[in-house]
Design a protein around this motif. Structure first.
Motif, PDB file in Angstrom:
ATOM      1  N   MET A 124     -11.628   8.018  -2.067  1.00  0.00           N
ATOM      2  CA  MET A 124     -10.456   7.601  -1.295  1.00  0.00           C
ATOM      3  C   MET A 124      -9.463   8.752  -1.098  1.00  0.00           C
ATOM      4  O   MET A 124      -9.232   9.536  -2.020  1.00  0.00           O
ATOM      5  CB  MET A 124      -9.755   6.442  -2.010  1.00  0.00           C
ATOM      6  N   ARG A 125      -8.891   8.835   0.075  1.00  0.00           N
ATOM      7  CA  ARG A 125      -7.821   9.801   0.307  1.00  0.00           C
ATOM      8  C   ARG A 125      -6.596   9.426  -0.525  1.00  0.00           C
ATOM      9  O   ARG A 125      -6.265   8.247  -0.654  1.00  0.00           O
ATOM     10  CB  ARG A 125      -7.430   9.834   1.781  1.00  0.00           C
ATOM     11  N   SER A 148      -3.532   9.867   0.280  1.00  0.00           N
ATOM     12  CA  SER A 148      -2.549   9.246   1.171  1.00  0.00           C
ATOM     13  C   SER A 148      -2.864   7.775   1.395  1.00  0.00           C
ATOM     14  O   SER A 148      -1.948   6.940   1.525  1.00  0.00           O
ATOM     15  CB  SER A 148      -2.501   9.988   2.513  1.00  0.00           C
ATOM     16  N   THR A 149      -4.140   7.432   1.435  1.00  0.00           N
ATOM     17  CA  THR A 149      -4.536   6.035   1.607  1.00  0.00           C
ATOM     18  C   THR A 149      -4.200   5.228   0.360  1.00  0.00           C
ATOM     19  O   THR A 149      -3.734   4.084   0.453  1.00  0.00           O
ATOM     20  CB  THR A 149      -6.039   5.940   1.919  1.00  0.00           C
ATOM     21  N   GLU A 156      -0.478   4.535   0.495  1.00  0.00           N
ATOM     22  CA  GLU A 156      -0.139   3.574   1.550  1.00  0.00           C
ATOM     23  C   GLU A 156      -0.550   2.155   1.169  1.00  0.00           C
ATOM     24  O   GLU A 156       0.240   1.209   1.317  1.00  0.00           O
ATOM     25  CB  GLU A 156      -0.813   3.983   2.853  1.00  0.00           C
ATOM     26  N   LEU A 157      -1.777   1.995   0.674  1.00  0.00           N
ATOM     27  CA  LEU A 157      -2.247   0.657   0.320  1.00  0.00           C
ATOM     28  C   LEU A 157      -1.456   0.081  -0.848  1.00  0.00           C
ATOM     29  O   LEU A 157      -1.161  -1.120  -0.883  1.00  0.00           O
ATOM     30  CB  LEU A 157      -3.734   0.691  -0.017  1.00  0.00           C
ATOM     31  N   ASP A 177       1.960  -0.998   0.559  1.00  0.00           N
ATOM     32  CA  ASP A 177       1.833  -2.177   1.417  1.00  0.00           C
ATOM     33  C   ASP A 177       1.687  -3.458   0.599  1.00  0.00           C
ATOM     34  O   ASP A 177       2.108  -4.537   1.045  1.00  0.00           O
ATOM     35  CB  ASP A 177       0.617  -2.035   2.341  1.00  0.00           C
ATOM     36  N   HIS A 222     -10.064  -2.807   3.775  1.00  0.00           N
ATOM     37  CA  HIS A 222      -9.834  -1.622   2.957  1.00  0.00           C
ATOM     38  C   HIS A 222     -11.144  -0.879   2.709  1.00  0.00           C
ATOM     39  O   HIS A 222     -11.178   0.356   2.681  1.00  0.00           O
ATOM     40  CB  HIS A 222      -9.208  -2.009   1.615  1.00  0.00           C
ATOM     41  N   ARG A 235     -12.041   0.928   5.879  1.00  0.00           N
ATOM     42  CA  ARG A 235     -11.180   2.103   6.063  1.00  0.00           C
ATOM     43  C   ARG A 235     -11.593   3.239   5.137  1.00  0.00           C
ATOM     44  O   ARG A 235     -11.687   4.398   5.560  1.00  0.00           O
ATOM     45  CB  ARG A 235      -9.719   1.731   5.810  1.00  0.00           C
ATOM     46  N   LEU A 236     -11.824   2.930   3.873  1.00  0.00           N
ATOM     47  CA  LEU A 236     -12.187   3.971   2.914  1.00  0.00           C
ATOM     48  C   LEU A 236     -13.440   4.716   3.362  1.00  0.00           C
ATOM     49  O   LEU A 236     -13.478   5.955   3.376  1.00  0.00           O
ATOM     50  CB  LEU A 236     -12.400   3.361   1.527  1.00  0.00           C
ATOM     51  N   GLU A 252     -12.871   6.885   6.548  1.00  0.00           N
ATOM     52  CA  GLU A 252     -12.144   8.124   6.257  1.00  0.00           C
ATOM     53  C   GLU A 252     -13.001   9.098   5.453  1.00  0.00           C
ATOM     54  O   GLU A 252     -12.959  10.315   5.682  1.00  0.00           O
ATOM     55  CB  GLU A 252     -10.850   7.803   5.511  1.00  0.00           C
ATOM     56  N   THR A 253     -13.764   8.561   4.528  1.00  0.00           N
ATOM     57  CA  THR A 253     -14.653   9.423   3.738  1.00  0.00           C
ATOM     58  C   THR A 253     -15.665  10.121   4.631  1.00  0.00           C
ATOM     59  O   THR A 253     -15.924  11.325   4.489  1.00  0.00           O
ATOM     60  CB  THR A 253     -15.374   8.595   2.660  1.00  0.00           C
TER      61      THR A 253
END
Length: 344
Positions: free
Chosen positions: A21-22, A24-25, A28-29, A32, A76, A79-80, A83-84
């Protein structure tokens, strides 16, 4: 000037799902969802880790579990992996085998089968979008009962093809390899590669046990094999790949400094190597940095770096057509002229 490493085609064979996982992610998660993150995962990131004792490993695992807790909805997961896959392409990775233990998410996503199907679907979409080959390795947890590993092995074989391997992770000091022999027998009978962790927090005997008791086709980490000349020769003779993760080794205290990771010793002994990032979320570096370390710290020439990339491809489960394409890409990279110096 040396050739650009991001342009070198390579395969990435040692990357964990949550750990990819980034940062930044993660932030953010967590925000949120109103989840509190410890300082080590926020302003003091990347965390200072040392897992060579029980307390240090507990802290590492706790941070990992906290990071996992932000992944609560199917979107999620999508998204992970999206992005990966993007990050892999940016590093020159063209084939990724990502490792996941579905039991860590089963209560959130409807059970083991539903969780694995979710991750496989997300992996397929991410691969198509980013233009990368992406396969999944199902990993059992060494600190759980071997019967749980048997269940995961049977599940993994039902999805053979999309699932390409069966692993064994977590603290190798907490569970003997032989305790999981049946699970690996199930997995190999179902056509999966055996890719257990070993030779990280324990010495060369741990690597030998992975080979002898579990029939390892590759060894996750395996870096401690460098302490035994006979074992290195055995790995070289049988072409059993070690998935070496230099930044992880230093981050967890397996090696004190980058220069202490025995990458050169293993390479010169003929042991196949696939460089890996392990858990970028906790160690702060991704795949490209591992190749930079090979060049900058261990003195690998462009020809030797190219051979590292070839070994990663040859040790992967990529289809033969993909392997040929990637190996040709490595040859083309090496045949290209070095980058001009700034003065030129």
């Amino acid at each position: 000037m040396p050739r650009p490493l991001h342009a070198l085609p390579k395969a990435h064979l040692h990357l964990h799902f949550t750990g990819s996982m980034r940062h930044s992610t993660l932030i953010e998660l967590a925000r949120d969802q109103g989840l509190h993150l410890p300082d080590a995962l926020e302003q003091d990131w990347p965390p200072k880790l040392r897992a060579t004792d029980e307390r240090g490993w507990f802290r590492f695992q706790r941070l990992y579990d906290i990071a996992r807790s932000v992944l609560t909805r199917p979107e999620h997961v999508y998204r992970l992996l999206a992005e990966t896959a993007e990050d892999e392409v940016a590093a020159g990775s063209r084939w990724l085998e990502i490792q996941v233990d579905p039991s860590g998410y089963a209560t959130r996503f409807g059970g083991l089968t539903a969780t694995l199907e979710l991750m496989l679907d997300a992996a397929g979409r991410a691969a198509e979008r980013a233009g990368i080959g992406l396969a999944v390795i199902v990993a059992a947890n060494r600190i759980r009962h071997p019967l749980d590993a048997n269940t995961l092995a049977r599940l993994a074989t039902q999805y053979a093809g999309k699932v390409v391997g069966f692993g064994l992770s977590n603290d190798e000091r907490r569970g003997a390899a032989r305790d999981f022999e049946r699970a690996f027998r199930i997995a190999k009978r179902g056509g999966l590669l055996a890719v257990p962790h070993g030779g990280e927090l324990m010495g060369p005997r741990s690597v030998a046990q992975c080979v002898d008791d579990l029939g390892a086709d590759r060894v996750g980490h395996g870096v401690r094999a460098a302490e035994d000349q006979w074992l290195m020769q055995r790995l070289a003779d049988r072409q059993i790949c070690c998935e070496i993760c230099p930044s992880s080794n230093v981050g967890l205290g397996v090696a004190e400094r980058d220069a202490d990771v025995p990458l050169r010793r293993l390479f010169d002994a003929g042991v196949p190597i696939a460089l890996g990032a392990d858990d970028p979320l906790l160690f702060g570096t991704r795949l490209l940095r591992q190749y930079e370390l090979a060049r900058e710290v261990h003195g690998f020439s462009d020809a030797e770096v190219a051979e590292l990339a070839r070994q990663s491809v040859r040790s992967s489960t990529a289809p033969e057509t993909v392997r040929k394409e990637l190996l040709q890409g490595v040859d083309d990279w090496l045949a290209s002229p070095p980058a001009p110096s700034p003065a030129e």
